[in-house]
Design a protein around this motif. Structure first.
Motif, mmCIF file in Angstrom:
data_model
loop_
_atom_site.group_PDB
_atom_site.id
_atom_site.type_symbol
_atom_site.label_atom_id
_atom_site.label_comp_id
_atom_site.label_asym_id
_atom_site.label_seq_id
_atom_site.Cartn_x
_atom_site.Cartn_y
_atom_site.Cartn_z
ATOM 1 N N ASN A 114 0.716 -1.373 0.074
ATOM 2 C CA ASN A 114 -0.011 0.009 0.017
ATOM 3 C C ASN A 114 1.060 1.296 0.003
ATOM 4 O OD1 ASN A 114 -2.534 -1.420 0.099
ATOM 5 N ND2 ASN A 114 -2.441 -1.503 2.228
ATOM 6 N N VAL A 115 1.938 1.255 0.632
ATOM 7 C CA VAL A 115 2.953 2.303 0.674
ATOM 8 C C VAL A 115 3.398 2.550 -0.736
ATOM 9 C CG1 VAL A 115 5.085 3.064 1.533
ATOM 10 C CG2 VAL A 115 3.474 1.927 3.127
ATOM 11 N N ILE A 116 3.991 1.638 -1.434
ATOM 12 C CA ILE A 116 4.241 1.467 -2.645
ATOM 13 C C ILE A 116 3.408 2.172 -3.781
ATOM 14 C CG2 ILE A 116 5.088 0.268 -4.626
ATOM 15 C CD1 ILE A 116 6.381 -1.797 -2.617
ATOM 16 N N LEU A 117 2.180 1.608 -3.506
ATOM 17 C CA LEU A 117 1.064 2.138 -4.441
ATOM 18 C C LEU A 117 0.777 3.712 -4.291
ATOM 19 C CD1 LEU A 117 -1.430 1.638 -6.374
ATOM 20 C CD2 LEU A 117 -2.624 0.959 -4.567
ATOM 21 N N GLY A 118 0.992 4.001 -2.833
ATOM 22 C CA GLY A 118 0.664 5.450 -2.239
ATOM 23 C C GLY A 118 1.680 6.447 -3.078
ATOM 24 N N LEU A 119 3.000 5.932 -3.099
ATOM 25 C CA LEU A 119 3.931 6.601 -3.435
ATOM 26 C C LEU A 119 3.778 6.561 -5.241
ATOM 27 C CD1 LEU A 119 6.930 5.268 -1.217
ATOM 28 C CD2 LEU A 119 5.631 7.525 -1.274
ATOM 29 N N MET A 120 3.294 5.606 -5.673
ATOM 30 C CA MET A 120 3.206 5.757 -7.101
ATOM 31 C C MET A 120 1.930 6.889 -7.343
ATOM 32 S SD MET A 120 3.199 1.646 -7.887
ATOM 33 C CE MET A 120 2.730 1.986 -9.579
ATOM 34 N N LEU A 121 1.120 6.824 -6.684
ATOM 35 C CA LEU A 121 0.077 7.793 -6.981
ATOM 36 C C LEU A 121 0.185 9.144 -6.692
ATOM 37 C CD1 LEU A 121 -2.976 5.454 -5.680
ATOM 38 C CD2 LEU A 121 -2.411 5.729 -7.955
ATOM 39 N N LEU A 123 1.178 11.040 -9.993
ATOM 40 C CA LEU A 123 0.339 11.562 -10.532
ATOM 41 C C LEU A 123 -0.313 13.045 -10.191
ATOM 42 C CD1 LEU A 123 -2.415 8.522 -10.935
ATOM 43 C CD2 LEU A 123 -0.445 9.329 -12.313
ATOM 44 N N MET A 124 0.302 13.587 -8.947
ATOM 45 C CA MET A 124 -0.113 14.897 -8.326
ATOM 46 C C MET A 124 0.820 15.914 -9.048
ATOM 47 S SD MET A 124 -2.855 14.076 -7.279
ATOM 48 C CE MET A 124 -3.556 12.448 -7.000
ATOM 49 N N VAL A 125 1.965 15.082 -9.459
ATOM 50 C CA VAL A 125 3.299 16.270 -9.687
ATOM 51 C C VAL A 125 2.994 16.734 -11.165
ATOM 52 C CG1 VAL A 125 5.608 16.487 -9.863
ATOM 53 C CG2 VAL A 125 4.592 15.018 -8.087
ATOM 54 N N VAL A 173 7.144 19.744 -14.270
ATOM 55 C CA VAL A 173 8.112 19.533 -13.285
ATOM 56 C C VAL A 173 9.116 18.553 -13.347
ATOM 57 C CG1 VAL A 173 8.220 19.468 -10.723
ATOM 58 C CG2 VAL A 173 6.432 21.001 -11.790
ATOM 59 N N LEU A 174 8.757 17.468 -13.679
ATOM 60 C CA LEU A 174 9.464 16.198 -13.721
ATOM 61 C C LEU A 174 10.288 16.217 -14.986
ATOM 62 C CD1 LEU A 174 6.640 13.431 -13.005
ATOM 63 C CD2 LEU A 174 8.571 14.403 -11.641
ATOM 64 N N LEU A 175 10.084 17.051 -16.015
ATOM 65 C CA LEU A 175 10.987 17.015 -17.269
ATOM 66 C C LEU A 175 12.407 17.214 -16.831
ATOM 67 C CD1 LEU A 175 10.565 17.329 -20.385
ATOM 68 C CD2 LEU A 175 10.554 19.774 -20.386
#
Length: 289
Positions: free
Chosen positions: A116-123, A126-128, A132-134
């Motif tokens: 669940n922690v891994i899934l949360g970090l992945m999600l 999506l908010m970034v 910004v990630l370029l």
């Protein structure tokens, strides 16, 4: 069941008339809103350059030039850049499925520790905003950690970031959650391991959602402009979206529009061919036991 209009109202002649009138008007309005841009683009490719530059514009070409599409294909060498696009999209799509399907299966059915922690970090990613990630993503592909490889002007520079798609993993995981665990338990009793269970049980049941994820990935990659422009500075390696923008200032307007129309055809064709699978995947929410 609660609706916007009461069933008793719909049973009256006036209610049915108002309902169907509003429905038809809304459908016509949305249809016109979608068709007009397509009409302008398609007919623009059949006009001469002086007619395209005329103000006010002509709604119907005074002289039809359907040969502009053949001229654009030959003079702009679109076949080469279609090939570049197919290589980029095909590799990113295959690598994406190879990464996203096992990841979603593991998070849904294998339930690893801290899943669940891994899934949360992945999600959270999506908010970034993508812009910004370029720069961090560019620095990563220009000097891949551990391997120390420079992927600039290589198809892998597009493949690897596209494969790490948290949204697709989340969509696949939600679908896998609907698959009864009894099917997996039966497979384990028969001696199937985790990989065999995923290959023989999960994937055949997940064809609709795999089709949806594939179409979303392909359409996003086909429309993508900024990232291929950054990581593929060599014109010979660029996809058709970047190529058409690069030659926009030196190409006649009618040939450029004809090239844009030709570049749009594959996406439209893919949707028309696979629309049944797309709708099935969007409406799939449960499985019969």
């Amino acid at each position: 069941m609660r609706t916007l209009v009461r069933p008793a109202v719909l049973r009256t002649p006036r209610g049915r008339l108002v309902y169907w009138s509003l429905l038809v008007v809304a459908l016509l309005a949305f249809t016109v809103a979608f068709i007009i841009p397509l009409y302008w683009m398609t007919t623009g490719g059949m006009k001469s350059s002086p007619e395209l530059a005329r103000n006010p514009p002509t709604y119907v070409p005074e002289q039809w030039h359907p040969g502009n599409y053949a001229d654009a294909w030959d003079e702009l060498d679109l076949a080469t850049y279609f090939g570049n696009t197919i290589v980029l999209i095909g590799g990113a799509w295959l690598l994406g499925l190879a990464v996203q399907l096992p990841a979603a299966y593991a998070l849904s059915k294998l339930r690893p520790r801290f899943g669940n922690v891994i899934l949360g970090l992945m999600l959270i990613t999506l908010m970034v905003p993508a812009t910004v990630l370029l720069i961090p993503t560019y620095l990563t592909v220009s000097d891949v950690p551990i391997f120390g490889t420079n992927l600039i002007n290589e198809p892998a520079a597009v493949w690897l970031p596209a494969a790490a798609n948290a949204f697709n993993i989340y969509v696949l995981k939600n679908f896998f959650d609907q698959i009864p665990n009894d099917l997996l338990d039966a497979a384990r009793i028969d001696g199937a391991g985790p990989f065999a269970t995923m290959w023989r049980i999960i994937l055949p049941l997940s064809r609709p959602i795999i089709a949806v994820v594939s179409i979303l990935s392909i359409s996003a990659l086909w429309r993508d402009f900024l990232w291929p422009l950054v990581v593929l500075p060599d014109p010979a390696e660029q996809p058709i979206t970047v190529y058409l923008q690069r030659i926009a200032d030196t190409t006649s307007l009618n040939l450029l529009i004809a090239g844009l129309v030709l570049a749009s055809i594959p996406l439209v064709a893919i949707f028309l061919i696979f629309q049944r699978q797309i709708l099935a995947g969007l409406t799939a929410g449960s499985l019969k036991g």
